[in-house]
Design an enzyme around this catalytic site. Structure first.
Site, PDB file in Angstrom:
ATOM      1  CG  PHE A 158      -1.773  -1.185   1.447  1.00 43.43           C
ATOM      2  CD1 PHE A 158      -2.271  -1.919   0.377  1.00 43.43           C
ATOM      3  CD2 PHE A 158      -2.093  -1.612   2.735  1.00 43.43           C
ATOM      4  CE1 PHE A 158      -3.051  -3.053   0.601  1.00 43.43           C
ATOM      5  CE2 PHE A 158      -2.870  -2.733   2.959  1.00 43.43           C
ATOM      6  CZ  PHE A 158      -3.352  -3.462   1.893  1.00 43.43           C
ATOM      7  CB  ILE A 159       4.435   1.856  -0.650  1.00 45.51           C
ATOM      8  CG1 ILE A 159       4.690   0.743   0.375  1.00 45.51           C
ATOM      9  CG2 ILE A 159       5.409   3.025  -0.477  1.00 45.51           C
ATOM     10  CD1 ILE A 159       4.289   1.064   1.816  1.00 45.51           C
ATOM     11  CG  HIS A 179       8.204  -0.425  21.274  1.00 49.38           C
ATOM     12  ND1 HIS A 179       9.209   0.173  21.951  1.00 49.38           N
ATOM     13  CD2 HIS A 179       7.348  -0.915  22.197  1.00 49.38           C
ATOM     14  CE1 HIS A 179       8.977   0.055  23.245  1.00 49.38           C
ATOM     15  NE2 HIS A 179       7.860  -0.605  23.417  1.00 49.38           N
ATOM     16  CD  GLU A 243       0.545   9.187   7.113  1.00 49.01           C
ATOM     17  OE1 GLU A 243       1.382   8.642   7.856  1.00 49.01           O
ATOM     18  OE2 GLU A 243       0.000   8.605   6.159  1.00 49.01           O
ATOM     19  NE  ARG A 244      -2.190   8.542  13.107  1.00 45.89           N
ATOM     20  CZ  ARG A 244      -1.479   7.796  13.927  1.00 45.89           C
ATOM     21  NH1 ARG A 244      -1.123   8.260  15.097  1.00 45.89           N
ATOM     22  NH2 ARG A 244      -1.118   6.580  13.583  1.00 45.89           N
ATOM     23  CD  GLN A 280     -37.686  23.679   6.397  1.00 48.22           C
ATOM     24  OE1 GLN A 280     -38.549  22.800   6.529  1.00 48.22           O
ATOM     25  NE2 GLN A 280     -37.626  24.737   7.184  1.00 48.22           N
ATOM     26  CD  GLN A 337     -29.508  10.396  -1.855  1.00 52.51           C
ATOM     27  OE1 GLN A 337     -28.610   9.585  -2.006  1.00 52.51           O
ATOM     28  NE2 GLN A 337     -30.767  10.115  -2.141  1.00 52.51           N
ATOM     29  N   GLY A 340     -28.402  13.401  -7.322  1.00 47.38           N
ATOM     30  CA  GLY A 340     -29.281  12.372  -7.874  1.00 47.38           C
ATOM     31  C   GLY A 340     -28.490  11.388  -8.727  1.00 47.38           C
TER      32      GLY A 340
HETATM   33  C1  LIG Z   1      -4.429   4.023  -0.668  1.00 44.57           C
HETATM   34  C2  LIG Z   1      -3.547   3.714   0.484  1.00 44.57           C
HETATM   35  C3  LIG Z   1      -2.333   4.375   0.616  1.00 44.57           C
HETATM   36  C4  LIG Z   1      -1.465   4.055   1.658  1.00 44.57           C
HETATM   37  N1  LIG Z   1      -0.232   4.640   1.700  1.00 44.57           N
HETATM   38  C5  LIG Z   1       0.691   4.172   2.575  1.00 44.57           C
HETATM   39  C6  LIG Z   1       2.046   4.615   2.523  1.00 44.57           C
HETATM   40  O1  LIG Z   1       2.413   5.457   1.697  1.00 44.57           O
HETATM   41  N2  LIG Z   1       2.934   4.076   3.389  1.00 44.57           N
HETATM   42  C7  LIG Z   1       2.580   3.140   4.320  1.00 44.57           C
HETATM   43  O2  LIG Z   1       3.425   2.679   5.083  1.00 44.57           O
HETATM   44  N3  LIG Z   1       1.286   2.710   4.408  1.00 44.57           N
HETATM   45  C8  LIG Z   1       0.353   3.192   3.553  1.00 44.57           C
HETATM   46  N4  LIG Z   1      -0.952   2.758   3.616  1.00 44.57           N
HETATM   47  C9  LIG Z   1      -1.300   1.748   4.613  1.00 44.57           C
HETATM   48  C10 LIG Z   1      -2.241   2.207   5.724  1.00 44.57           C
HETATM   49  O3  LIG Z   1      -1.586   3.083   6.595  1.00 44.57           O
HETATM   50  C11 LIG Z   1      -2.745   0.920   6.394  1.00 44.57           C
HETATM   51  O4  LIG Z   1      -3.648   0.310   5.494  1.00 44.57           O
HETATM   52  C12 LIG Z   1      -3.395   1.162   7.727  1.00 44.57           C
HETATM   53  O5  LIG Z   1      -2.467   1.581   8.679  1.00 44.57           O
HETATM   54  C13 LIG Z   1      -4.089  -0.116   8.252  1.00 44.57           C
HETATM   55  O6  LIG Z   1      -3.259  -1.225   8.206  1.00 44.57           O
HETATM   56  P1  LIG Z   1      -3.791  -2.584   7.527  1.00 44.57           P
HETATM   57  O7  LIG Z   1      -4.338  -2.234   6.198  1.00 44.57           O
HETATM   58  O8  LIG Z   1      -2.718  -3.588   7.568  1.00 44.57           O
HETATM   59  O9  LIG Z   1      -5.005  -3.044   8.421  1.00 44.57           O
HETATM   60  P2  LIG Z   1      -4.924  -3.951   9.744  1.00 44.57           P
HETATM   61  O10 LIG Z   1      -3.888  -3.414  10.640  1.00 44.57           O
HETATM   62  O11 LIG Z   1      -4.818  -5.373   9.331  1.00 44.57           O
HETATM   63  O12 LIG Z   1      -6.362  -3.702  10.363  1.00 44.57           O
HETATM   64  C14 LIG Z   1      -7.525  -4.342   9.854  1.00 44.57           C
HETATM   65  C15 LIG Z   1      -8.727  -3.887  10.687  1.00 44.57           C
HETATM   66  O13 LIG Z   1      -8.528  -4.283  12.053  1.00 44.57           O
HETATM   67  C16 LIG Z   1      -8.650  -3.140  12.889  1.00 44.57           C
HETATM   68  N5  LIG Z   1      -7.717  -3.248  14.016  1.00 44.57           N
HETATM   69  C17 LIG Z   1      -6.390  -3.542  13.989  1.00 44.57           C
HETATM   70  N6  LIG Z   1      -5.868  -3.468  15.210  1.00 44.57           N
HETATM   71  C18 LIG Z   1      -6.883  -3.097  16.040  1.00 44.57           C
HETATM   72  C19 LIG Z   1      -6.977  -2.837  17.440  1.00 44.57           C
HETATM   73  N7  LIG Z   1      -5.908  -2.906  18.251  1.00 44.57           N
HETATM   74  N8  LIG Z   1      -8.180  -2.500  17.953  1.00 44.57           N
HETATM   75  C20 LIG Z   1      -9.266  -2.410  17.159  1.00 44.57           C
HETATM   76  N9  LIG Z   1      -9.255  -2.629  15.820  1.00 44.57           N
HETATM   77  C21 LIG Z   1      -8.061  -2.966  15.281  1.00 44.57           C
HETATM   78  C22 LIG Z   1      -8.273  -1.953  12.007  1.00 44.57           C
HETATM   79  O14 LIG Z   1      -8.787  -0.749  12.536  1.00 44.57           O
HETATM   80  C23 LIG Z   1      -8.914  -2.364  10.691  1.00 44.57           C
HETATM   81  O15 LIG Z   1     -10.275  -2.043  10.711  1.00 44.57           O
HETATM   82  C24 LIG Z   1      -1.849   3.096   2.614  1.00 44.57           C
HETATM   83  C25 LIG Z   1      -3.093   2.456   2.521  1.00 44.57           C
HETATM   84  C26 LIG Z   1      -3.927   2.743   1.461  1.00 44.57           C
HETATM   85  C27 LIG Z   1      -5.224   2.001   1.355  1.00 44.57           C
END
Ligand SMILES: Cc1cc2nc3c(=O)[nH]c(=O)nc-3n(C[C@H](O)[C@H](O)[C@H](O)COP(=O)(O)OP(=O)(O)OC[C@H]3O[C@@H](n4cnc5c(N)ncnc54)[C@H](O)[C@@H]3O)c2cc1C
Length: 380
Positions: A158-159, A179, A243-244, A280, A337, A340
């Protein structure tokens, strides 16, 4: 509406980006979204126009400014360029470079940061792996020290900008589990064993490329390590906080654009002998959209101000991201929505914004992980 923190400097940044987006992005942005790629020359054009360097210190080749300037720059790119995919692809250096700027050596600034800010090199950040993205502390890509090199084996997925990146700021495991065993390495395109294994197809953000990367016995010089060995987890978390806020700012911009489109459409479309704004229920829908945008903008702005003052704001940033992503999902849905049937058509902008918006509760830390951070910050 501007952010409350904005000054004349931010207005000047808006003008620079507005001009660039109107000239270089708006005329072809929709076509690039359909083609799932924007021209690589755009990086150099953005560098030359001084857009890429916004928010980076002049000492490392930037144009000066801070996170607030980055926020308003990306807002203008979205509002005027009208291509979210292009904005995020062109802006991938925004997550790849900050750890190098902050923790890198002058030599690393010259090798990696300055060329990326000129638009000569494309930078990407690689933290997420096929086996998991949320649980950063358990990442599996291995880097074993061998003389003056690390030998890297693993995969990232997903990079953003990964397909075309010249340098990838990559999180790897140099030490034991958890970590405390993670380092950051800059892995350069052309390094034997570094391969773009797949270009991924996705729901939205089409103009930006998204890659799966593999590393097979890939030798990376120790000189490419950013900061201390095994010391990257805190750097990665710090980077996430910025980032956030950038992602939350993009949500505000996307919602603002969708809202403007919805207002314009509702003012000219007629049904039952009057415009949609004559009902409205439509006026209230638009009012609700405007209200939620204003509320999200206020929180994103406040959090940015606190971060810039040096306050600990990880919890507030997570709240701001969730508030902005929820708001954006709501606004784009209502914008579709109000349009339409046209709202469901590929050539109509709000259809694309609706798809683009779906990424935000996932990327840069999911909605659920944001709530974990909020809970920790609140002390329970
Ligand atoms: C278009 C796109 C661009 C991106 N770009 C980058 C990028 O440039 N660089 C990069 O490093 N990453 C990138 N990402 C990755 C993105 O940051 C991850 O997809 C995201 O952090 C979630 O990780 P995951 O997909 O592995 O999901 P997972 O970690 O497998 O999570 C799956 C589900 O489980 C839930 N979950 C996991 N742990 C918990 C918990 N402790 N408690 C409750 N729920 C939990 C999650 O919320 C999610 O709903 C990108 C993703 C997309 C789709």
């Amino acid at each position: 509406m501007a952010y409350l923190f904005e000054t004349e400097e931010h207005a000047a940044v808006r003008q620079i980006v507005k001009r660039f987006a109107a000239t270089h992005v708006a005329p072809r942005g929709a076509e690039w979204e359909e083609n799932e790629e924007f021209p690589i020359e755009l990086y150099r054009q953005a560098g030359a126009a001084g857009v890429t360097g916004i928010g980076y210190p002049e000492a490392v080749g930037g144009a000066g400014g801070d996170l607030g300037h980055v926020l308003v720059a990306s807002e203008e790119m979205i509002l005027v360029g009208r291509s979210v995919g292009t904005t995020v692809g062109l802006g991938s250096h925004g997550i790849a470079l900050p750890p190098i700027v902050r923790f890198g050596t002058p030599e690393q600034h010259a090798r990696f940061v300055a060329p990326a800010l000129r638009g000569d090199k494309i930078a990407a950040l690689a933290v997420t792996e096929p086996g998991g993205g949320s649980d950063v502390a358990n990442l599996a890509t291995r880097a074993v020290r061998d003389g003056d090199d690390y030998v890297v084996t693993g995969a990232k997925t997903f990079i953003t900008s990964g397909c075309r990146a010249d340098l990838v700021t990559c999180a790897v495991r140099t030490g034991g589990p958890g970590h405390g065993g993670i380092s950051l390495l800059v892995i350069e395109r052309g390094t034997p064993g570094f391969e773009v294994s797949k270009k991924l197809r996705k729901t939205g953000w089409w103009a930006s490329d998204t890659a799966e990367l593999t590393f097979t016995d890939c030798r990376v010089p120790v000189a490419n390590r950013i900061g201390p060995e095994h010391g990257a987890f805190a750097m990665i978390m710090m980077n996430f906080a910025g980032e956030r806020l950038m992602l939350a700012g993009q949500c505000v911009a996307i919602a603002e654009l969708a809202y403007r489109e919805a207002v314009a459409y509702a003012q000219q479309r007629t049904a039952f002998g009057k415009t949609l704004t004559g009902f409205q229920v439509t006026r209230h829908k638009l009012a609700e959209m405007a209200t939620r945008i204003a509320a999200a903008r206020a929180l994103v702005g406040e959090c940015t101000t606190r971060v810039l003052r040096g306050e600990q704001a990880a919890g507030l940033a997570a709240m701001a991201k969730n508030t902005a992503t929820d708001m954006c999902s709501f606004v784009v849905d209502h914008a579709v929505q109000i349009h339409g049937g046209y709202g469901y058509m590929r050539e109509v902008l709000v259809e694309r914004l609706y798809r683009d918006a779906r990424l935000y509760p996932i990327g840069g830390g999911t909605r659920e992980i944001m709530n974990e951070i909020v809970a920790k910050a609140e002390g329970y």
